[in-house]
Scaffold this active site. Structure first.
Site, PDB file in Angstrom:
ATOM      1  N   CYS A 177       0.765  -1.127   0.012  1.00 24.96           N
ATOM      2  CA  CYS A 177       0.041  -0.001   0.049  1.00 24.96           C
ATOM      3  C   CYS A 177       0.845   1.074   0.111  1.00 24.96           C
ATOM      4  CB  CYS A 177      -0.916  -0.213   1.069  1.00 24.96           C
ATOM      5  SG  CYS A 177      -2.458   0.827   0.927  1.00 24.96           S
ATOM      6  N   GLU A 220      -1.872  -9.049   3.472  1.00 26.68           N
ATOM      7  CA  GLU A 220      -1.644  -9.597   4.828  1.00 26.68           C
ATOM      8  C   GLU A 220      -2.989 -10.025   5.501  1.00 26.68           C
ATOM      9  OE1 GLU A 220      -1.217  -6.507   3.916  1.00 26.68           O
ATOM     10  OE2 GLU A 220      -1.482  -4.965   5.547  1.00 26.68           O
ATOM     11  N   HIS A 263      -3.727  -5.080   0.437  1.00 21.86           N
ATOM     12  CA  HIS A 263      -3.150  -5.466   1.813  1.00 21.86           C
ATOM     13  C   HIS A 263      -3.043  -7.043   1.561  1.00 21.86           C
ATOM     14  CE1 HIS A 263      -2.590  -1.694   4.231  1.00 21.86           C
ATOM     15  NE2 HIS A 263      -3.657  -1.253   3.230  1.00 21.86           N
TER      16      HIS A 263
HETATM   17  N1  GLN Z   1      -1.983   6.639   3.004  1.00 22.85           N
HETATM   18  C1  GLN Z   1      -1.969   5.939   1.526  1.00 22.85           C
HETATM   19  C2  GLN Z   1      -3.255   6.195   0.761  1.00 22.85           C
HETATM   20  O1  GLN Z   1      -4.378   6.526   1.575  1.00 22.85           O
HETATM   21  C3  GLN Z   1      -1.735   4.350   1.654  1.00 22.85           C
HETATM   22  C4  GLN Z   1      -2.779   3.729   2.692  1.00 22.85           C
HETATM   23  C5  GLN Z   1      -1.972   2.261   3.379  1.00 22.85           C
HETATM   24  O2  GLN Z   1      -1.059   2.264   3.312  1.00 22.85           O
HETATM   25  N2  GLN Z   1      -3.214   1.851   3.767  1.00 22.85           N
HETATM   26  O3  GLN Z   1      -3.610   5.988  -0.543  1.00 22.85           O
END
Ligand code: GLN
Length: 543
Positions: free
Chosen positions: A382, A512, A510
């Site tokens: 992410c 995970e 994600h």
């Molecule tokens: N801050 C980033 C976004 O909002 C990544 C978010 C995250 O890593 N869950 O796109």
């Protein structure tokens, strides 16, 4: 007819109630039952989406886009229960619904009270948590018995058992037997008092699970039984595990828990309990062939729970590779202050997790550059993927001021920015891409190789995206787009070709949140595999 198990906790918090609940679900599935799992949280936040990971640990995300308590991660890792919006209710969520009903006039002018309105709403939530075909629904009550906040939930489960047949509900209380070093003995008094509190409210637990660091002496179950009004055989020991949380379910089996549950709920097992495969898995954990060290360079590394699912994913990937995965938790801010070389020297792989905001971002960039230039396997998740794109734009494409719109909204070169539709929205609340989205994998990529098929679905929780305006320039410079969302044409995975780097993958989603001890996530599995290969390469080079 669904049976219900309610799990409460006493004496202290952090006893591992979520883990124990998940282990009970695991045992019941092994006996052939279909289970559902639910957590009721006494705090006032409507969901944990806005809570700091420093305080509350990670925010767990389900397929349907619910931002939930991290205990739901245990539930999904241990069981096949379907987890979603009804799997987690908080006081805030319950009150919000009751107040909405009151404003709509649903209560026909009556005085709205904790009993019956709030408790009715909680009972309704418990019913909604039961998925179709469930034999046993397990509901964990957050907090500790005796807290003011948890009272309405405890009252609601008391009423719930009264509304159902005498063998339909089972109360399991998880408690602590503290060990007093000075006298060298375990003490039962806190357990007696905690059960006393439950009985004051009208709940008599039928099973006690006692957390302890030392084995109970032979006379203890009888003593606890006498003072707590629980049958002696239903006083179950849950000793601290030596090396893995995955020992918990088999320890509970050895302590006699399954028979107690079956007896109390008047259930016949549908399958003979066979856990040989699990013992084999634990053997691998105990005696791995390899050992590697993975650096996790993030913002919230002080709190283990903040990256809980990531650490579990690495553990599962380690099991699949017969490898012990040691963690080097590195503060991204420290990387920026002291340099990547100093903090990351000698690691076999580098993982940069998700996150929000400016703090730690430059450190993440440096960690990624270090991984890329030194051919160290890299997985960016992410924000970690977004940082990898920024790093590549800056240091390979020569866009020196490349950045993300997240904290530099006016910058000229935003290689990560908002989707067009989101740009005019003033209020960012509710604009996150949350939950499961499809992704198509390109042929002949590391990701395609890992998954083994073309179409995947993974969970998201972010606002910003790879800016497609830079796609051509970045790919021309060697960054591979390995996965794309077919409906929105959003870049979901970036990679480097194995000709340039042994294993470099960044994912917008994600991974995970989708891993089990016996079904590790393919990307984590290959990431750890690449780390083992790296260690062997480095070892061969130095000998
Ligand atoms: N801050 C980033 C976004 O909002 C990544 C978010 C995250 O890593 N869950 O796109």
């Amino acid at each position: 007819m669904t049976k219900h198990i309610f799990i409460t906790g006493g004496v202290v918090s952090s006893l591992g109630k979520g883990l124990t609940a998940a282990a009970i679900g695991w045992i019941l599935e092994r006996l052939g039952f279909k289970v559902s799992m639910q957590k009721l949280d006494p705090y006032i936040n409507v969901d944990p989406g806005t809570m700091s990971p420093f305080q509350h640990g990670e925010v767990y995300v389900t397929d349907d886009g619910t931002e939930a308590d991290l205990d739901l991660g245990h539930y999904e890792r241990f069981t096949n229960a379907k987890i979603g919006a009804h799997s987690n209710y908080t006081t805030g969520k319950i009150y919000r619904s009751v107040i909405r009903k009151e404003r709509r006039g649903d209560y026909l002018g009556s005085t709205v009270q904790v009993i019956p309105h709030i408790t009715d709403e909680i009972k309704e939530a418990i019913k909604l948590g039961v998925t179709e075909g469930t034999d046993v629904a397990i509901t964990e009550i957050g907090g500790t018995i005796g807290d003011i906040e948890s009272l309405p939930f405890v009252e609601a489960i008391r009423q719930f058992s009264l509304d159902n047949g005498p063998r339909d509900c089972l109360f399991i209380h998880l408690t602590l037997l503290p060990f007093l070093r000075a006298s060298g003995e375990l003490k039962t008094k806190p357990t007696q008092q905690s059960v006393g509190k439950l009985r004051e409210i009208g709940i008599q637990p039928q099973i006690l699970i006692c957390r302890t660091e030392k084995p109970m002496s032979p006379d203890m179950p009888a003593k606890i039984s006498l003072f707590c009004n629980v049958r002696k055989e239903a006083v179950i020991e849950e000793r601290d595990v030596d090396f893995s949380i995955y020992e918990v379910p088999v320890d509970l089996i050895r302590a006699g828990l399954p028979q107690q549950i079956l007896d109390h709920l008047d259930l016949e097992p549908k399958k003979e309990l066979n856990v040989d495969d699990w013992y084999r898995l634990l053997e691998t954990v105990k005696h791995p062939t390899h050992t590697i060290e993975v650096a996790v360079a993030g913002k919230y590394i002080e709190l283990h729970d903040a990256y809980k699912s990531i650490y579990e994913s690495l553990h599962h990937a380690g099991i699949a590779n017969s490898c012990k995965v040691k963690l080097r938790k590195v503060s991204a801010e420290q990387v920026a202050d002291r340099g990547a070389e100093q903090l990351l020297d000698g690691v076999d792989a580098i993982l940069v997790p998700g996150g929000f905001g400016e703090r730690g971002f430059e450190g993440k960039i440096q960690a990624i550059r270090y991984a890329r230039e030194n051919h160290i396997p890299f997985l960016g998740i992410c924000y970690g993927m977004q940082a990898a794109v920024v790093e590549y734009a800056r240091h390979v494409c020569g866009i020196d001021d490349a950045t993300t719109a997240e904290f530099e909204p006016e910058a000229p070169h935003q290689v990560i920015n908002l989707m067009e539709e989101q740009k005019n929205l003033k209020d960012l609340g509710g604009t996150m891409r949350l939950g499961a989205f499809d992704c198509e994998l390109d042929e002949d990529t590391l990701s395609r190789h890992a998954y083994g098929y073309e179409s995947i679905s993974e969970r998201h929780r972010h606002r910003y995206e790879f800016n497609n305006a830079y796609r051509e320039q970045l790919t021309a410079a060697g960054l591979r787009v390995a996965g794309v969302n077919p409906h929105l044409d959003l870049v979901e995975i970036v990679e480097l070709s194995p000709a340039i780097h042994p294993w470099f993958v960044g994912v917008q989603f994600h991974p995970e949140y989708k891993t089990k001890p016996q079904q590790p996530h393919p990307l984590f599995r290959d990431f750890v595999g690449a780390a083992i290969a790296h260690r062997e390469r480095v070892g061969a080079g130095s000998s």
